[in-house]
Design an enzyme around this catalytic site. Structure first.
Site, PDB file in Angstrom:
ATOM      1  N   ARG A 138      74.365 -29.298 -27.404  1.00 34.69           N
ATOM      2  CA  ARG A 138      75.074 -30.298 -28.204  1.00 34.69           C
ATOM      3  C   ARG A 138      76.471 -29.823 -28.565  1.00 34.69           C
ATOM      4  NH1 ARG A 138      75.007 -31.817 -33.920  1.00 34.69           N
ATOM      5  NH2 ARG A 138      75.436 -34.055 -34.093  1.00 34.69           N
TER       6      ARG A 138
ATOM      7  N   HIS B   1      79.901 -31.830 -27.889  1.00 30.73           N
ATOM      8  CA  HIS B   1      80.838 -32.189 -28.948  1.00 30.73           C
ATOM      9  C   HIS B   1      82.210 -31.568 -28.714  1.00 30.73           C
ATOM     10  CE1 HIS B   1      78.419 -34.093 -32.395  1.00 30.73           C
ATOM     11  NE2 HIS B   1      77.738 -34.230 -31.276  1.00 30.73           N
TER      12      HIS B   1
ATOM     13  N   ASN C 171      80.272 -34.097 -37.214  1.00 26.89           N
ATOM     14  CA  ASN C 171      80.037 -32.659 -37.126  1.00 26.89           C
ATOM     15  C   ASN C 171      79.654 -32.000 -38.441  1.00 26.89           C
ATOM     16  OD1 ASN C 171      80.590 -32.466 -34.378  1.00 26.89           O
ATOM     17  ND2 ASN C 171      82.778 -32.125 -34.697  1.00 26.89           N
TER      18      ASN C 171
ATOM     19  N   HIS D  33      68.094 -34.771 -25.425  1.00 26.57           N
ATOM     20  CA  HIS D  33      67.268 -34.974 -26.611  1.00 26.57           C
ATOM     21  C   HIS D  33      65.791 -34.729 -26.309  1.00 26.57           C
ATOM     22  CE1 HIS D  33      70.363 -37.606 -28.968  1.00 26.57           C
ATOM     23  NE2 HIS D  33      70.722 -36.346 -28.852  1.00 26.57           N
TER      24      HIS D  33
END
Length: 344
Positions: free
Chosen positions: A60, A64, A92, A191
């Site tokens: 992740r 990001h 975040n 996920h």
């Protein structure tokens, strides 16, 4: 998976890698830091012994990073007088985690190969290692990125997809990055492991779209399970598995969960429950064939890793991932360790 699918995915992957060879290639550090991968693997493996969520968190973190200014390590920069950190952007703050592990990797790499390996490349390697340690696919990691001299909190607020987006909004968010619908469904498969706080999906349980009712796409038994985990009076910090079946393993069960209307986040279930969506067939194909999902995940991760990269004389090789070189004395506020994460 049909032979044509295998050939198609392999050919696509070869094209992606070949196009980037002029700037990035998997052997970039072969001479200058030959044990780089082993160093990264060792640090992440050690971290995983006490933190089974770290793999999902590192994938992740790479995501990001790439969605804001490209894959340039900007998400790692702390607040200073010159830098407005992305770590305090809405998607975040109290959410990203694994920054301490990245710093541990950087320290070990600097000891072995000083001023050689970028933090952006460390994030890319860490994501692949995280997949492998979770039982997922490996891929050749194109390397040679350099680190940014800036961060962009406003862009992070704009570009990072929220867990409440509709399918069309998700597609638009990925399209800005040059990623298509297949990439969206494929990368959402990350996920398959990790955790999420109640505040990322509680609106689905009690007041979906301000209707006063739960999200109608939620499996009713799963709804009751989630309500027990996230009651109305919850602090919103309760953690829940993104994949209720194999929460610590990288596999394709995420997609069968969607078929059973047991996707945790709205953005997960949108991939399967949006009427007549072109994502439904992709979900079905990945649920039916894990090898096919893994092949596509390799392709999409490599493709994402090329977004907005800095190479050549652009940017720099940071000595410390949280600071632009020479900017250490201007720290404003502490580093974010991301321990109170919303996801992963």
């Amino acid at each position: 998976m049909s032979p044509m699918h295998v050939i198609g995915v392999a050919f696509w992957c070869a094209i992606v890698i070949h196009v980037g060879y002029a700037q990035l290639n998997p052997w970039f550090y072969r001479e200058t830091c030959p044990y780089l991968y082993t160093i990264v693997l060792r640090v992440i493996f050690d971290a995983s012994l006490t933190d089974p969520r770290i793999g999902a968190s590192l994938i992740r973190l790479h995501f990001h990073d790439c969605f804001v200014q490209g894959c340039d390590g900007s998400v790692l920069l702390n607040n200073t007088r010159r830098i407005v950190s992305e770590q305090q952007a809405r998607p975040n703050i109290n959410s990203i985690r694994g920054l301490d592990v990245v710093n541990n990797i950087k320290t070990a790499v600097e000891h072995a190969c000083p001023a050689t390996v970028s933090c952006a490349d460390i994030l890319a390697i860490a994501a692949e290692v995280a997949s492998v340690l979770g039982g997922g696919p490996s891929w050749p990691i194109p390397l040679g990125r350099r680190d940014s001299l800036t961060a962009n909190r406003a862009l992070a607020n704009r570009n990072l997809p929220a867990p409440t987006l509709t399918l069309n909004q998700l597609k638009a968010s990925f399209r800005v990055q040059g990623l298509n619908t297949r990439d969206l469904v494929t990368l959402s498969g990350a996920h398959t492991f990790g955790r999420a706080h109640c505040n990322t999906f509680i609106q689905r349980l009690y007041n979906f779209s301000n209707t006063g009712n739960p999200d109608p796409t939620l499996n009713t038994n799963y709804l009751q399970t989630l309500r027990r985990l996230c009651p109305r009076n919850t602090t919103l910090n309760n953690l829940n598995n993104l994949d209720l079946t194999t929460p610590n393993q990288f596999d394709n069960r995420y997609y069968s969960n969607l078929q059973n209307h047991k996707g945790l986040l709205q953005t997960d279930q949108e991939l399967f429950s949006t009427p007549n969506a072109d994502t439904i067939n992709i979900v079905n194909s990945f649920s039916n064939n894990q090898a096919f999902f893994f092949e596509n995940f390799r392709v999409s991760m490599i493709k994402m890793g090329y977004i907005g990269v800095l190479t050549g004389n652009k940017g720099e090789i940071r000595k410390h991932c949280n600071f632009v070189n020479g900017d250490y004395s201007q720290l404003v506020g502490g580093a974010s360790k991301g321990s109170k994460d919303g996801l992963s």
